[in-house]
Scaffold this motif. Structure first.
Motif, PDB file in Angstrom:
ATOM      1  N   ILE A 130      53.459  15.144  16.708  1.00 41.60           N
ATOM      2  CA  ILE A 130      54.036  14.762  18.091  1.00 41.60           C
ATOM      3  C   ILE A 130      52.915  13.616  18.609  1.00 41.60           C
ATOM      4  N   ALA A 131      51.549  13.907  18.499  1.00 38.56           N
ATOM      5  CA  ALA A 131      50.690  13.112  18.981  1.00 38.56           C
ATOM      6  C   ALA A 131      50.804  11.821  18.274  1.00 38.56           C
ATOM      7  N   LEU A 132      50.559  11.729  16.915  1.00 39.73           N
ATOM      8  CA  LEU A 132      50.654  10.657  16.112  1.00 39.73           C
ATOM      9  C   LEU A 132      51.946   9.848  16.461  1.00 39.73           C
ATOM     10  N   ALA A 133      52.864  10.564  16.658  1.00 42.69           N
ATOM     11  CA  ALA A 133      54.186   9.801  16.987  1.00 42.69           C
ATOM     12  C   ALA A 133      53.998   9.010  18.099  1.00 42.69           C
ATOM     13  N   ARG A 134      53.484   9.436  19.122  1.00 45.38           N
ATOM     14  CA  ARG A 134      53.515   8.677  20.467  1.00 45.38           C
ATOM     15  C   ARG A 134      52.486   7.633  20.205  1.00 45.38           C
ATOM     16  N   GLN A 135      51.391   7.881  19.460  1.00 48.18           N
ATOM     17  CA  GLN A 135      50.370   6.732  19.222  1.00 48.18           C
ATOM     18  C   GLN A 135      50.910   5.567  18.274  1.00 48.18           C
ATOM     19  N   ILE A 136      51.490   6.094  17.196  1.00 45.89           N
ATOM     20  CA  ILE A 136      51.860   4.919  16.299  1.00 45.89           C
ATOM     21  C   ILE A 136      53.347   4.254  16.404  1.00 45.89           C
ATOM     22  N   LYS A 137      54.196   5.297  16.989  1.00 41.51           N
ATOM     23  CA  LYS A 137      55.638   4.906  17.127  1.00 41.51           C
ATOM     24  C   LYS A 137      56.204   4.339  15.763  1.00 41.51           C
ATOM     25  N   PRO A 138      56.352   5.270  14.749  1.00 46.81           N
ATOM     26  CA  PRO A 138      56.591   4.941  13.473  1.00 46.81           C
ATOM     27  C   PRO A 138      58.401   4.705  13.365  1.00 46.81           C
ATOM     28  N   ASP A 139      58.593   3.861  12.125  1.00 51.58           N
ATOM     29  CA  ASP A 139      59.806   3.731  11.737  1.00 51.58           C
ATOM     30  C   ASP A 139      60.743   4.935  11.521  1.00 51.58           C
ATOM     31  N   LEU A 140      60.021   5.872  10.972  1.00 46.82           N
ATOM     32  CA  LEU A 140      60.835   7.109  10.468  1.00 46.82           C
ATOM     33  C   LEU A 140      59.901   8.233  10.437  1.00 46.82           C
ATOM     34  N   ILE A 141      60.408   9.339  10.656  1.00 48.27           N
ATOM     35  CA  ILE A 141      59.561  10.519  10.786  1.00 48.27           C
ATOM     36  C   ILE A 141      60.242  11.591   9.695  1.00 48.27           C
ATOM     37  N   GLU A 166      61.147  18.082  20.793  1.00 45.60           N
ATOM     38  CA  GLU A 166      60.018  17.603  21.732  1.00 45.60           C
ATOM     39  C   GLU A 166      60.120  16.093  21.577  1.00 45.60           C
ATOM     40  N   LEU A 167      60.311  15.607  20.285  1.00 39.76           N
ATOM     41  CA  LEU A 167      60.234  14.116  19.937  1.00 39.76           C
ATOM     42  C   LEU A 167      61.492  13.476  20.580  1.00 39.76           C
ATOM     43  N   THR A 168      62.647  14.105  20.485  1.00 38.54           N
ATOM     44  CA  THR A 168      63.974  13.502  21.085  1.00 38.54           C
ATOM     45  C   THR A 168      64.046  13.649  22.660  1.00 38.54           C
ATOM     46  N   ASN A 216      61.414  12.854  24.339  1.00 37.07           N
ATOM     47  CA  ASN A 216      60.409  11.803  24.736  1.00 37.07           C
ATOM     48  C   ASN A 216      61.251  10.330  24.706  1.00 37.07           C
ATOM     49  N   GLU A 217      61.345   9.719  25.848  1.00 36.95           N
ATOM     50  CA  GLU A 217      61.899   8.412  26.149  1.00 36.95           C
ATOM     51  C   GLU A 217      61.525   7.440  24.980  1.00 36.95           C
ATOM     52  N   ASP A 218      60.386   7.348  24.843  1.00 39.37           N
ATOM     53  CA  ASP A 218      59.827   6.317  23.909  1.00 39.37           C
ATOM     54  C   ASP A 218      60.132   6.659  22.647  1.00 39.37           C
ATOM     55  N   LEU A 219      60.518   8.073  22.117  1.00 37.53           N
ATOM     56  CA  LEU A 219      60.352   8.008  20.684  1.00 37.53           C
ATOM     57  C   LEU A 219      61.796   8.656  20.181  1.00 37.53           C
ATOM     58  N   ARG A 220      62.819   8.665  21.194  1.00 30.44           N
ATOM     59  CA  ARG A 220      64.066   9.349  20.845  1.00 30.44           C
ATOM     60  C   ARG A 220      64.696   8.299  19.778  1.00 30.44           C
ATOM     61  N   GLY A 221      64.540   7.111  19.774  1.00 31.62           N
ATOM     62  CA  GLY A 221      65.094   6.135  19.018  1.00 31.62           C
ATOM     63  C   GLY A 221      64.434   6.074  17.458  1.00 31.62           C
ATOM     64  N   ILE A 222      63.593   7.075  17.428  1.00 30.01           N
ATOM     65  CA  ILE A 222      62.951   7.028  15.834  1.00 30.01           C
ATOM     66  C   ILE A 222      63.938   8.053  15.127  1.00 30.01           C
ATOM     67  N   PRO A 223      64.246   7.734  13.898  1.00 32.39           N
ATOM     68  CA  PRO A 223      65.059   8.568  13.225  1.00 32.39           C
ATOM     69  C   PRO A 223      64.101   9.704  12.366  1.00 32.39           C
ATOM     70  N   ILE A 224      64.394  10.949  12.294  1.00 33.21           N
ATOM     71  CA  ILE A 224      63.675  11.996  12.121  1.00 33.21           C
ATOM     72  C   ILE A 224      64.557  12.854  11.102  1.00 33.21           C
ATOM     73  N   VAL A 225      63.986  12.776   9.911  1.00 35.74           N
ATOM     74  CA  VAL A 225      64.634  13.517   8.888  1.00 35.74           C
ATOM     75  C   VAL A 225      63.872  14.682   8.520  1.00 35.74           C
ATOM     76  N   ALA A 226      64.448  16.030   8.310  1.00 34.38           N
ATOM     77  CA  ALA A 226      64.006  16.959   7.828  1.00 34.38           C
ATOM     78  C   ALA A 226      63.671  17.085   6.276  1.00 34.38           C
ATOM     79  N   VAL A 227      62.624  17.283   5.657  1.00 35.81           N
ATOM     80  CA  VAL A 227      62.561  17.482   4.494  1.00 35.81           C
ATOM     81  C   VAL A 227      62.126  18.992   4.301  1.00 35.81           C
ATOM     82  N   THR A 228      62.827  19.757   3.836  1.00 35.49           N
ATOM     83  CA  THR A 228      62.718  21.104   3.939  1.00 35.49           C
ATOM     84  C   THR A 228      63.565  21.803   2.436  1.00 35.49           C
TER      85      THR A 228
END
Length: 133
Positions: A39-50, A67-69, A71-83
């Motif tokens: 979460i901290a790194l996502a806030r810092q780097i704002k990646p294209d995909l998680i 938590e990521l979704t 956050n207004e600044d991060l909610r547009g970043i697609p999150i894909v579970a690899v599980t």
């Protein structure tokens, strides 16, 4: 411009494999070993995909996605579970937590990049295949 992909994965071998494949295809990869760091790194780097493992120490992937979704600044970043979660109901829980999709473990290296590119913004797809003029 290279896409930046944040890989939140606690298993060193899984993280290495995913990173190796993605970097070989021209993507920039940042790794986090637990949910809080992710979460901290996502806030810092704002990646294209998680890419998010669900079984994580400190906080599980469901909590991380929620938590990521939130956050207004991060909610547009697609999150894909690899599980490895592939039981009935798991995909619904993953999507309900805020992930846009999931990829089952073990990953299939020959098709993995095509699978994740489905979730990348259009201008970030196929970076490895483009040649600079």
């Amino acid at each position: 411009m290279k896409a930046t992909i944040l890989v939140i994965e606690d298993n060193e071998k899984n993280a290495y494999l995913v990173t190796f494949i993605l970097e070989k295809c021209g993507y920039q990869v940042i790794q986090a070993r637990n949910g809080e760091n992710g979460i901290a790194l996502a806030r810092q780097i704002k990646p294209d995909l998680i890419l998010l493992d669900i079984q994580l120490p400190v906080m599980d992937g469901y909590a991380v996605a929620r938590e990521l979704t939130r956050n207004e600044d991060l909610r547009g970043i697609p999150i894909v579970a690899v599980t490895s979660y592939a039981m009935p109901g798991d995909s619904e829980r993953i999507l309900a937590a805020g992930c846009v999709g999931y990829i089952e473990k073990p990953i299939n290296p020959p098709t993995f990049v095509a699978e994740i590119e489905h979730y990348l913004p259009a201008d970030k797809k196929g970076n490895a295949l483009r040649r600079e003029p």
